[in-house]
Design a protein around this motif. Structure first.
Motif, PDB file in Angstrom:
ATOM      1  N   SER A   2      -7.438  10.705   3.057  1.00  0.00           N
ATOM      2  CA  SER A   2      -6.904  10.398   4.372  1.00  0.00           C
ATOM      3  C   SER A   2      -6.477   8.943   4.487  1.00  0.00           C
ATOM      4  N   THR A   3      -7.223   8.026   3.839  1.00  0.00           N
ATOM      5  CA  THR A   3      -6.868   6.609   3.888  1.00  0.00           C
ATOM      6  C   THR A   3      -5.546   6.358   3.183  1.00  0.00           C
ATOM      7  N   LYS A   4      -5.309   7.047   2.085  1.00  0.00           N
ATOM      8  CA  LYS A   4      -4.077   6.866   1.325  1.00  0.00           C
ATOM      9  C   LYS A   4      -2.846   7.271   2.135  1.00  0.00           C
ATOM     10  N   LEU A   5      -3.024   8.173   3.086  1.00  0.00           N
ATOM     11  CA  LEU A   5      -1.898   8.608   3.899  1.00  0.00           C
ATOM     12  C   LEU A   5      -1.278   7.460   4.690  1.00  0.00           C
ATOM     13  N   PHE A   6      -2.073   6.423   4.967  1.00  0.00           N
ATOM     14  CA  PHE A   6      -1.609   5.297   5.773  1.00  0.00           C
ATOM     15  C   PHE A   6      -1.229   4.077   4.924  1.00  0.00           C
ATOM     16  N   ALA A  31       2.563  -5.065   7.344  1.00  0.00           N
ATOM     17  CA  ALA A  31       2.228  -5.889   6.172  1.00  0.00           C
ATOM     18  C   ALA A  31       0.762  -5.724   5.799  1.00  0.00           C
ATOM     19  N   GLU A  32      -0.109  -5.653   6.782  1.00  0.00           N
ATOM     20  CA  GLU A  32      -1.539  -5.482   6.498  1.00  0.00           C
ATOM     21  C   GLU A  32      -1.818  -4.116   5.874  1.00  0.00           C
ATOM     22  N   ALA A  33      -0.922  -3.147   6.118  1.00  0.00           N
ATOM     23  CA  ALA A  33      -1.052  -1.825   5.494  1.00  0.00           C
ATOM     24  C   ALA A  33      -0.437  -1.791   4.106  1.00  0.00           C
ATOM     25  N   GLY A  34       0.131  -2.933   3.662  1.00  0.00           N
ATOM     26  CA  GLY A  34       0.632  -3.031   2.294  1.00  0.00           C
ATOM     27  C   GLY A  34       2.123  -3.203   2.150  1.00  0.00           C
ATOM     28  N   ASP A 235       2.967   8.159   5.307  1.00  0.00           N
ATOM     29  CA  ASP A 235       2.969   9.590   4.979  1.00  0.00           C
ATOM     30  C   ASP A 235       2.128  10.407   5.943  1.00  0.00           C
ATOM     31  N   ALA A 236       1.285   9.745   6.732  1.00  0.00           N
ATOM     32  CA  ALA A 236       0.445  10.466   7.695  1.00  0.00           C
ATOM     33  C   ALA A 236       1.289  11.180   8.747  1.00  0.00           C
ATOM     34  N   SER A 237       2.527  10.724   8.946  1.00  0.00           N
ATOM     35  CA  SER A 237       3.409  11.335   9.957  1.00  0.00           C
ATOM     36  C   SER A 237       4.549  12.115   9.312  1.00  0.00           C
ATOM     37  N   SER A 238       4.310  12.699   8.165  1.00  0.00           N
ATOM     38  CA  SER A 238       5.384  13.336   7.405  1.00  0.00           C
ATOM     39  C   SER A 238       6.073  14.476   8.151  1.00  0.00           C
TER      40      SER A 238
END
Length: 255
Positions: A2-6, A31-34, A235-238
């Motif tokens: 689930s964390t990878k989705l964001f 930016a904080e999300a990568g 990707d959480a909102s795919s």
């Protein structure tokens, strides 16, 4: 999982109108999300310190100084970002302006200035970026709407008109581009303490009204928009498309 989705690591995000306020808060969140974020504005003198602040925090940030209302400048800037930074994976159409007057006192020039900045710019930048995303069959576009996409309020008719248009542009962009793998959604902020709202922030009567009108009884803080932006950029909102996510403390939920 689930964390990878964001996780936005490796993605490039262009955020228009992002030297301060809502745009800067969203850019920081991405930016904080990568993500590698590209800040945009017309004034390099204010834009560069904003990017420097993000870099000082260990985040990846660069700048693109151009006028979002100038078709040629938009096209050239998108080409330069794609060449020098990387393919634009995420676009946040945030650039906007506000003017407060009784409707009968607005000039046609003032009306057109607000509509051009708030609507034409989202069309121009959205179209230029989508032309890059379509062949890649992927991309995330987030248009910044407003509670005034749904609610009228005195003295800001051009602004609320523009935000109603952005809501419908978002839905129409989805109708056009979803088949190409592009997700187009909107964020509808409520009342946040920003430069655009300075007159309201300084008004005792408006603060009293907001305390009664908003179920949460307070102003929003701009960092509270970052989570919605990361969700819609990731990707959480795919399977989320054509949706307006209101981040408004419950304002649009009640009469």
């Amino acid at each position: 999982m689930s964390t990878k989705l964001f996780d936005l690591t490796g993605r490039v995000a262009l955020v228009t109108g992002s030297s301060r306020g809502i745009g800067f808060a969203i850019a920081r969140g991405l930016a904080e999300a990568g993500a590698t974020v590209v800040l945009n504005g017309r004034d390099a003198a204010t834009l560069e310190p904003a990017a420097a602040e993000l870099r000082a925090a260990g985040l990846n940030a660069s700048t693109a100084v151009f006028d979002v209302c100038d078709p040629g400048a938009v096209a050239n800037a998108v080409e330069a970002i794609e060449r020098d930074v990387g393919p634009i994976d995420i676009l946040v159409n945030n650039a906007g302006m506000q003017k407060r007057l009784p409707l009968e006192d607005f000039t046609l020039e003032q009306w057109r200035e607000v509509l051009a900045t708030n609507v034409d710019a989202a069309f121009l930048v959205g179209q230029a970026v989508a032309r890059k995303m379509i062949p890649r069959r992927r991309g995330k576009i987030i248009n910044i709407c407003s509670v005034t996409s749904e609610l009228g309020r005195a003295t800001i008719t051009p602004y609320s008109t523009s935000k109603g248009a952005i809501k419908m542009m978002t839905k129409s962009m989805c109708a056009e581009w979803a088949k190409h793998g592009i997700n187009v959604n909107g964020i509808g902020p409520g009342w946040f303490k920003t430069e655009l709202n300075r007159a309201l922030v300084e008004s005792e009567s408006f603060n009293a009204w907001l305390a009664q009108r908003a179920p949460m009884g307070r102003w929003g803080d701009t960092p509270e928009l970052a989570g919605a932006a990361v969700f819609l950029a990731s990707d959480a909102s795919s399977y989320v498309n054509g949706h307006i996510l209101y981040v408004d403390g419950g304002v649009t939920a009640v009469v």
